[in-house]
Design a protein around this motif. Structure first.
Motif, mmCIF file in Angstrom:
data_model
loop_
_atom_site.group_PDB
_atom_site.id
_atom_site.type_symbol
_atom_site.label_atom_id
_atom_site.label_comp_id
_atom_site.label_asym_id
_atom_site.label_seq_id
_atom_site.Cartn_x
_atom_site.Cartn_y
_atom_site.Cartn_z
ATOM 1 N N GLY A 29 12.716 -10.599 8.078
ATOM 2 C CA GLY A 29 12.231 -9.963 9.291
ATOM 3 C C GLY A 29 11.938 -8.487 9.140
ATOM 4 O O GLY A 29 11.841 -7.768 10.138
ATOM 5 N N THR A 30 11.781 -8.026 7.911
ATOM 6 C CA THR A 30 11.590 -6.597 7.674
ATOM 7 C C THR A 30 10.216 -6.125 8.141
ATOM 8 O O THR A 30 9.309 -6.928 8.412
ATOM 9 N N ASP A 31 10.057 -4.807 8.208
ATOM 10 C CA ASP A 31 8.754 -4.220 8.502
ATOM 11 C C ASP A 31 8.133 -3.714 7.205
ATOM 12 O O ASP A 31 8.662 -3.939 6.112
ATOM 13 N N ALA A 32 6.996 -3.025 7.313
ATOM 14 C CA ALA A 32 6.279 -2.568 6.124
ATOM 15 C C ALA A 32 7.125 -1.625 5.277
ATOM 16 O O ALA A 32 7.152 -1.721 4.040
ATOM 17 N N GLU A 33 7.838 -0.699 5.926
ATOM 18 C CA GLU A 33 8.670 0.249 5.187
ATOM 19 C C GLU A 33 9.807 -0.476 4.484
ATOM 20 O O GLU A 33 10.166 -0.150 3.343
ATOM 21 N N GLY A 34 10.383 -1.469 5.155
ATOM 22 C CA GLY A 34 11.456 -2.243 4.535
ATOM 23 C C GLY A 34 10.961 -3.046 3.348
ATOM 24 O O GLY A 34 11.625 -3.126 2.307
ATOM 25 N N PHE A 35 9.784 -3.657 3.486
ATOM 26 C CA PHE A 35 9.222 -4.405 2.354
ATOM 27 C C PHE A 35 8.909 -3.469 1.206
ATOM 28 O O PHE A 35 9.141 -3.800 0.035
ATOM 29 N N ALA A 36 8.423 -2.279 1.534
ATOM 30 C CA ALA A 36 8.160 -1.282 0.492
ATOM 31 C C ALA A 36 9.447 -0.934 -0.258
ATOM 32 O O ALA A 36 9.433 -0.729 -1.477
ATOM 33 N N SER A 37 10.567 -0.876 0.463
ATOM 34 C CA SER A 37 11.846 -0.593 -0.176
ATOM 35 C C SER A 37 12.202 -1.665 -1.200
ATOM 36 O O SER A 37 12.678 -1.360 -2.307
ATOM 37 N N ALA A 38 11.954 -2.939 -0.848
ATOM 38 C CA ALA A 38 12.219 -4.032 -1.790
ATOM 39 C C ALA A 38 11.309 -3.948 -3.009
ATOM 40 O O ALA A 38 11.730 -4.173 -4.146
ATOM 41 N N VAL A 39 10.051 -3.611 -2.778
ATOM 42 C CA VAL A 39 9.104 -3.500 -3.895
ATOM 43 C C VAL A 39 9.471 -2.323 -4.802
ATOM 44 O O VAL A 39 9.383 -2.416 -6.035
ATOM 45 N N GLU A 40 9.908 -1.220 -4.213
ATOM 46 C CA GLU A 40 10.323 -0.078 -5.024
ATOM 47 C C GLU A 40 11.564 -0.412 -5.861
ATOM 48 O O GLU A 40 11.707 0.057 -6.986
ATOM 49 N N LEU A 41 12.460 -1.229 -5.300
ATOM 50 C CA LEU A 41 13.605 -1.697 -6.070
ATOM 51 C C LEU A 41 13.130 -2.522 -7.261
ATOM 52 O O LEU A 41 13.624 -2.361 -8.384
ATOM 53 N N ALA A 42 12.165 -3.394 -7.022
ATOM 54 C CA ALA A 42 11.600 -4.195 -8.105
ATOM 55 C C ALA A 42 10.979 -3.302 -9.180
ATOM 56 O O ALA A 42 11.156 -3.522 -10.391
ATOM 57 N N TYR A 43 10.265 -2.297 -8.740
ATOM 58 C CA TYR A 43 9.635 -1.342 -9.658
ATOM 59 C C TYR A 43 10.676 -0.651 -10.536
ATOM 60 O O TYR A 43 10.527 -0.572 -11.763
ATOM 61 N N ASP A 44 11.748 -0.174 -9.905
ATOM 62 C CA ASP A 44 12.801 0.518 -10.658
ATOM 63 C C ASP A 44 13.471 -0.412 -11.664
ATOM 64 O O ASP A 44 13.807 0.002 -12.775
ATOM 65 N N MET A 45 13.686 -1.662 -11.282
ATOM 66 C CA MET A 45 14.345 -2.608 -12.185
ATOM 67 C C MET A 45 13.476 -2.913 -13.402
ATOM 68 O O MET A 45 13.969 -2.993 -14.516
ATOM 69 N N ILE B 284 -7.444 -7.070 3.487
ATOM 70 C CA ILE B 284 -7.023 -6.043 2.524
ATOM 71 C C ILE B 284 -7.946 -4.821 2.560
ATOM 72 O O ILE B 284 -7.562 -3.733 2.095
ATOM 73 N N GLY B 285 -9.111 -4.971 3.137
ATOM 74 C CA GLY B 285 -10.037 -3.847 3.224
ATOM 75 C C GLY B 285 -9.485 -2.668 4.010
ATOM 76 O O GLY B 285 -9.950 -1.528 3.844
ATOM 77 N N ALA B 286 -8.508 -2.912 4.851
ATOM 78 C CA ALA B 286 -7.872 -1.822 5.599
ATOM 79 C C ALA B 286 -7.034 -0.928 4.695
ATOM 80 O O ALA B 286 -6.601 0.152 5.127
ATOM 81 N N TYR B 287 -6.827 -1.357 3.457
ATOM 82 C CA TYR B 287 -6.023 -0.598 2.490
ATOM 83 C C TYR B 287 -6.858 -0.425 1.216
ATOM 84 O O TYR B 287 -6.698 -1.172 0.249
ATOM 85 N N PRO B 288 -7.785 0.547 1.219
ATOM 86 C CA PRO B 288 -8.784 0.666 0.147
ATOM 87 C C PRO B 288 -8.188 0.771 -1.258
ATOM 88 O O PRO B 288 -8.709 0.141 -2.199
ATOM 89 N N LYS B 289 -7.128 1.550 -1.425
ATOM 90 C CA LYS B 289 -6.550 1.703 -2.762
ATOM 91 C C LYS B 289 -5.962 0.404 -3.258
ATOM 92 O O LYS B 289 -6.143 0.023 -4.424
ATOM 93 N N ASP C 87 0.832 -1.210 0.000
ATOM 94 C CA ASP C 87 0.000 0.000 0.000
ATOM 95 C C ASP C 87 0.864 1.256 0.000
ATOM 96 O O ASP C 87 0.543 2.233 -0.693
ATOM 97 N N LEU C 88 1.953 1.239 0.759
ATOM 98 C CA LEU C 88 2.874 2.375 0.770
ATOM 99 C C LEU C 88 3.424 2.640 -0.626
ATOM 100 O O LEU C 88 3.491 3.788 -1.081
ATOM 101 N N VAL C 89 3.845 1.585 -1.308
ATOM 102 C CA VAL C 89 4.424 1.756 -2.648
ATOM 103 C C VAL C 89 3.372 2.246 -3.629
ATOM 104 O O VAL C 89 3.651 3.083 -4.491
ATOM 105 N N LEU C 90 2.155 1.750 -3.507
ATOM 106 C CA LEU C 90 1.095 2.157 -4.425
ATOM 107 C C LEU C 90 0.800 3.647 -4.290
ATOM 108 O O LEU C 90 0.467 4.317 -5.277
ATOM 109 N N GLN C 91 0.941 4.193 -3.092
ATOM 110 C CA GLN C 91 0.745 5.627 -2.898
ATOM 111 C C GLN C 91 1.845 6.431 -3.591
ATOM 112 O O GLN C 91 1.602 7.532 -4.094
ATOM 113 N N ARG C 92 3.058 5.888 -3.616
ATOM 114 C CA ARG C 92 4.189 6.580 -4.234
ATOM 115 C C ARG C 92 4.263 6.333 -5.736
ATOM 116 O O ARG C 92 4.716 7.203 -6.491
ATOM 117 N N CYS C 93 3.858 5.147 -6.161
ATOM 118 C CA CYS C 93 3.972 4.748 -7.576
ATOM 119 C C CYS C 93 2.624 4.199 -8.031
ATOM 120 O O CYS C 93 2.416 2.966 -8.061
#
Length: 348
Positions: free
Chosen positions: A306-322, A50-55, A26-32
């Protein structure tokens, strides 16, 4: 309208599963906003949360998978249990089938590598894949590979890693001719094991047009950022990675202890808190997150388990950039030039 980047997520992977994957996505979707997510896992559980994250709920595709791979399963066991059925396998298979541009999982590293190799296969001319890490340095960031996939790589495999890492540096960091260093126990040409010395000699003789071979580098050169790409085999690379992670945690513990020791230290911390937070974000392996499987016919990102949400978002953003920077296409071009004998200055 920007092109959609399709990312498949192993929604059940990692120590925390959906507790990390859903808020991270959800964090990544807000940024990208031009990402299309496919979530692979227990559909009933995903839909209930998933309803807690409407977008994210409005745009993500949910694919039900009967099996989840645990963090302690052996790769062979995970393959037998999860092939064709697990959330991890199906997230990877989506890349193979052209339904996703890149897959991300925080799950079992050995299982993820085994499934990725089995499903995607290695690229033409590549015998063994590598895991590449983006390493914070005093100069910015460097790429280090292999950090755990291929233990005891021979000279030719080290050359392959240099080509893979160089292509990643050109694609992701915009460096036209990245500098390459071979990790060794000294910078002198006579030092180190035979495979490393042979690989160094081969790189010097190749004179690649889009790589600058800088010679041997030592362990402290990684943090200095002496070169853009550090090449090593998986045993030494994984030890270096885990040592750096442990040192970061050790320093963080020391700092917290020092800041609590006296009243003046506590007051000083309040003034310097922003600087300490930036330091922690830069050094925390859960934040600077995402190991890249290179050498396969598709992109797979391994997030820290063992990452948190922000850390997982970092991995997803790396995937997005690649995916956005067409990493696989650039690697294919470099490998094609090398294997056709057009990789040297004289032949370009």
């Amino acid at each position: 309208m920007p092109e959609k980047i399709r990312i498949s997520l192993d929604a059940m992977g990692g120590d925390n599963g959906l507790d990390t994957v859903l808020p991270g996505a959800d964090l990544v979707l807000q940024r990208c906003p031009n990402i299309q997510f496919s979530l692979f896992g227990n559909a009933q559980e995903i839909e209930s949360r998933i309803g807690a994250y409407p977008k994210l709920a409005a745009t993500a595709k949910i694919v039900d998978c009967a099996v989840s791979i645990t963090m302690d399963e052996k790769p062979s066991q995970a393959l037998r249990k999860g092939r064709g059925k697990s959330s991890m396998w199906n997230a990877i298979a989506a890349v193979k089938e052209g339904e996703a541009d890149v897959a991300v999982s925080a799950g079992n590293t050995g299982a993820l590598m085994a499934m990725s190799k089995f499903c995607l296969r290695t690229m033409a001319g590549i015998e063994r894949p590598a895991i590449a890490a983006i390493w914070p340095t005093m100069r910015g960031e460097s790429i280090v590979l292999d950090v755990g996939a291929t233990v005891g790589a021979d000279a030719q495999q080290l050359i392959d890693f240099a080509i893979l890492g160089g292509a990643m540096a050109r694609s992701m960091q915009g460096i036209s001719r990245p500098s390459i260093g071979l990790l060794n126990i000294g910078v002198e040409e006579v030092k180190g094991v035979e495979e490393v010395r042979t690989a160094g000699r081969m790189l010097r003789e190749m004179s690649p047009a889009n790589l600058e071979y800088a010679g041997f580098v030592e362990g402290d050169d990684i943090g200095k950022g002496t070169v853009d790409v550090v090449v090593t085999e998986g045993f030494a690379g994984n030890i270096a990675l885990k040592t750096a992670e442990g040192t970061a945690k050790q320093l963080g513990t020391y700092l917290r202890s020092a800041m609590k020791r006296t009243l003046m230290a506590k007051i000083g911390y309040l003034f310097a808190r922003g600087a300490f937070e930036r330091l922690r974000a830069k050094m925390d392996p859960r934040k600077v997150n995402g190991g890249v499987f290179l050498g396969l016919n598709g992109i797979v990102i391994k997030s820290h388990g063992g990452t948190d949400a922000e850390g997982f978002a970092s991995a997803v953003e790396l995937a997005y950039d690649m995916a956005k920077n067409k990493l696989i296409e650039k690697i294919s071009e470099d490998l094609g030039d090398y294997h056709r004998g057009r990789f040297s200055e004289d032949n370009v």
